[in-house]
Design a protein around this motif. Structure first.
Motif, mmCIF file in Angstrom:
data_model
loop_
_atom_site.group_PDB
_atom_site.id
_atom_site.type_symbol
_atom_site.label_atom_id
_atom_site.label_comp_id
_atom_site.label_asym_id
_atom_site.label_seq_id
_atom_site.Cartn_x
_atom_site.Cartn_y
_atom_site.Cartn_z
ATOM 1 N N PHE A 17 1.099 -1.135 0.113
ATOM 2 C CA PHE A 17 0.118 0.045 0.113
ATOM 3 C C PHE A 17 0.873 1.180 0.132
ATOM 4 O O PHE A 17 0.757 2.319 -0.849
ATOM 5 N N ILE A 18 1.830 1.326 0.878
ATOM 6 C CA ILE A 18 2.756 2.266 0.820
ATOM 7 C C ILE A 18 3.524 2.612 -0.325
ATOM 8 O O ILE A 18 3.711 3.792 -1.091
ATOM 9 N N LYS A 19 3.890 1.444 -0.868
ATOM 10 C CA LYS A 19 4.860 1.603 -2.317
ATOM 11 C C LYS A 19 3.773 2.219 -3.282
ATOM 12 O O LYS A 19 4.249 2.991 -4.014
ATOM 13 N N ALA A 20 2.604 1.802 -3.418
ATOM 14 C CA ALA A 20 1.543 2.452 -4.314
ATOM 15 C C ALA A 20 1.320 3.790 -4.372
ATOM 16 O O ALA A 20 1.309 4.670 -5.095
ATOM 17 N N GLU A 21 1.196 4.212 -3.025
ATOM 18 C CA GLU A 21 0.955 5.665 -2.483
ATOM 19 C C GLU A 21 2.201 6.602 -2.805
ATOM 20 O O GLU A 21 1.918 7.633 -3.336
ATOM 21 N N LEU A 22 3.377 5.926 -2.469
ATOM 22 C CA LEU A 22 4.469 6.765 -2.872
ATOM 23 C C LEU A 22 4.707 6.908 -4.266
ATOM 24 O O LEU A 22 5.276 7.894 -4.801
ATOM 25 N N THR A 23 4.519 5.994 -5.138
ATOM 26 C CA THR A 23 4.747 5.896 -6.538
ATOM 27 C C THR A 23 3.704 6.952 -7.218
ATOM 28 O O THR A 23 3.992 7.605 -8.108
ATOM 29 N N LYS A 24 2.361 7.091 -6.724
ATOM 30 C CA LYS A 24 1.453 8.178 -7.050
ATOM 31 C C LYS A 24 2.080 9.738 -6.934
ATOM 32 O O LYS A 24 1.472 10.529 -7.736
ATOM 33 N N LEU A 25 3.063 9.798 -6.094
ATOM 34 C CA LEU A 25 3.715 10.997 -5.979
ATOM 35 C C LEU A 25 4.394 11.428 -6.805
ATOM 36 O O LEU A 25 4.880 12.532 -7.337
ATOM 37 N N ILE A 26 5.180 10.430 -7.625
ATOM 38 C CA ILE A 26 6.121 10.793 -8.474
ATOM 39 C C ILE A 26 5.703 11.599 -9.948
ATOM 40 O O ILE A 26 6.439 12.723 -10.037
ATOM 41 N N GLU A 27 4.958 11.373 -10.592
ATOM 42 C CA GLU A 27 4.567 12.270 -11.829
ATOM 43 C C GLU A 27 4.118 13.590 -11.490
ATOM 44 O O GLU A 27 4.454 14.600 -11.891
ATOM 45 N N PRO A 28 3.237 13.672 -10.344
ATOM 46 C CA PRO A 28 2.816 15.271 -10.155
ATOM 47 C C PRO A 28 3.996 15.937 -9.425
ATOM 48 O O PRO A 28 4.223 17.259 -9.800
ATOM 49 N N THR A 29 4.862 15.329 -8.801
ATOM 50 C CA THR A 29 6.053 16.159 -8.454
ATOM 51 C C THR A 29 6.931 16.495 -9.211
ATOM 52 O O THR A 29 7.348 17.673 -9.019
ATOM 53 N N ARG A 30 7.306 15.478 -9.968
ATOM 54 C CA ARG A 30 8.326 15.925 -11.160
ATOM 55 C C ARG A 30 8.004 17.005 -12.081
ATOM 56 O O ARG A 30 8.639 17.653 -12.718
ATOM 57 N N SER A 31 6.539 17.206 -12.102
ATOM 58 C CA SER A 31 6.096 18.325 -12.982
ATOM 59 C C SER A 31 5.883 19.625 -12.172
ATOM 60 O O SER A 31 5.676 20.620 -12.752
ATOM 61 N N GLU A 32 6.170 19.807 -10.879
ATOM 62 C CA GLU A 32 6.271 20.909 -10.076
ATOM 63 C C GLU A 32 7.257 21.856 -10.521
ATOM 64 O O GLU A 32 8.569 21.676 -10.796
ATOM 65 N N PRO A 33 7.042 23.046 -10.240
ATOM 66 C CA PRO A 33 8.118 24.008 -10.565
ATOM 67 C C PRO A 33 9.128 23.752 -9.601
ATOM 68 O O PRO A 33 9.037 23.266 -8.307
ATOM 69 N N GLY A 34 10.431 23.754 -10.034
ATOM 70 C CA GLY A 34 11.765 23.755 -9.163
ATOM 71 C C GLY A 34 12.102 22.402 -8.925
ATOM 72 O O GLY A 34 13.189 22.218 -8.218
ATOM 73 N N CYS A 35 11.306 21.404 -9.478
ATOM 74 C CA CYS A 35 11.917 20.004 -9.042
ATOM 75 C C CYS A 35 12.863 19.554 -10.137
ATOM 76 O O CYS A 35 12.569 19.606 -11.405
ATOM 77 N N LEU A 36 14.122 19.391 -9.595
ATOM 78 C CA LEU A 36 15.325 18.872 -10.390
ATOM 79 C C LEU A 36 15.122 16.971 -10.728
ATOM 80 O O LEU A 36 15.409 16.643 -11.756
ATOM 81 N N GLN A 37 15.032 16.532 -9.440
ATOM 82 C CA GLN A 37 15.073 15.353 -9.206
ATOM 83 C C GLN A 37 14.252 14.734 -8.191
ATOM 84 O O GLN A 37 14.032 15.518 -7.079
ATOM 85 N N TYR A 38 13.541 13.645 -8.414
ATOM 86 C CA TYR A 38 12.483 12.959 -7.380
ATOM 87 C C TYR A 38 12.580 11.398 -7.723
ATOM 88 O O TYR A 38 11.834 10.994 -8.812
ATOM 89 N N LYS A 39 13.279 10.706 -7.002
ATOM 90 C CA LYS A 39 13.602 9.326 -7.280
ATOM 91 C C LYS A 39 13.147 8.533 -6.127
ATOM 92 O O LYS A 39 13.688 8.690 -4.954
ATOM 93 N N LEU A 40 12.367 7.610 -6.293
ATOM 94 C CA LEU A 40 11.923 6.647 -5.175
ATOM 95 C C LEU A 40 12.841 5.439 -5.233
ATOM 96 O O LEU A 40 13.045 4.807 -6.415
ATOM 97 N N HIS A 41 13.200 4.946 -4.238
ATOM 98 C CA HIS A 41 13.960 3.647 -4.038
ATOM 99 C C HIS A 41 13.335 2.838 -2.924
ATOM 100 O O HIS A 41 12.726 3.263 -2.091
#
Length: 95
Positions: free
Chosen positions: A18-42
């Motif tokens: 569940f947490i992995k799925a919720e964290l994955t949902k954050l990637i696309e919208p965050t990467r499109s935010e102003p000022g975001c240079l990198q946003y990588k989940l491990h």
């Protein structure tokens, strides 16, 4: 100068997927935010409850705006009670 954020998230053992799925949902919208240079989940290979976001933001102000975003607020609400530890380190490159 950019700012580096290391976010260590540990899911409760019965909430890993569940947490992995919720964290994955954050990637696309965050990467499109102003000022975001990198946003990588491990995910830790030995401790699958441990997730880490490596983030780079143009400025601290952009990162603070990210923390106030709608998708982060939805994540907080959806995952309440599912995370055993959440540690954020705010870092600056020194060399």
């Amino acid at each position: 100068m950019s700012i580096i954020i290391i976010a260590n998230i540990k899911a409760k053992s019965d909430k890993i997927n569940f947490i992995k799925a919720e964290l994955t949902k954050l990637i696309e919208p965050t990467r499109s935010e102003p000022g975001c240079l990198q946003y990588k989940l491990h995910q830790d290979n030995d401790n699958i409850t441990h997730f880490l976001f490596y983030e780079e933001w143009e400025t601290r102000e952009f990162w603070v705006e990210h923390l106030e975003s709608e998708h982060i607020e939805k994540f907080r609400s959806a995952t309440e009670g599912c995370i055993s530890e959440f540690i954020i380190n705010e870092m600056t490159l020194k060399s």
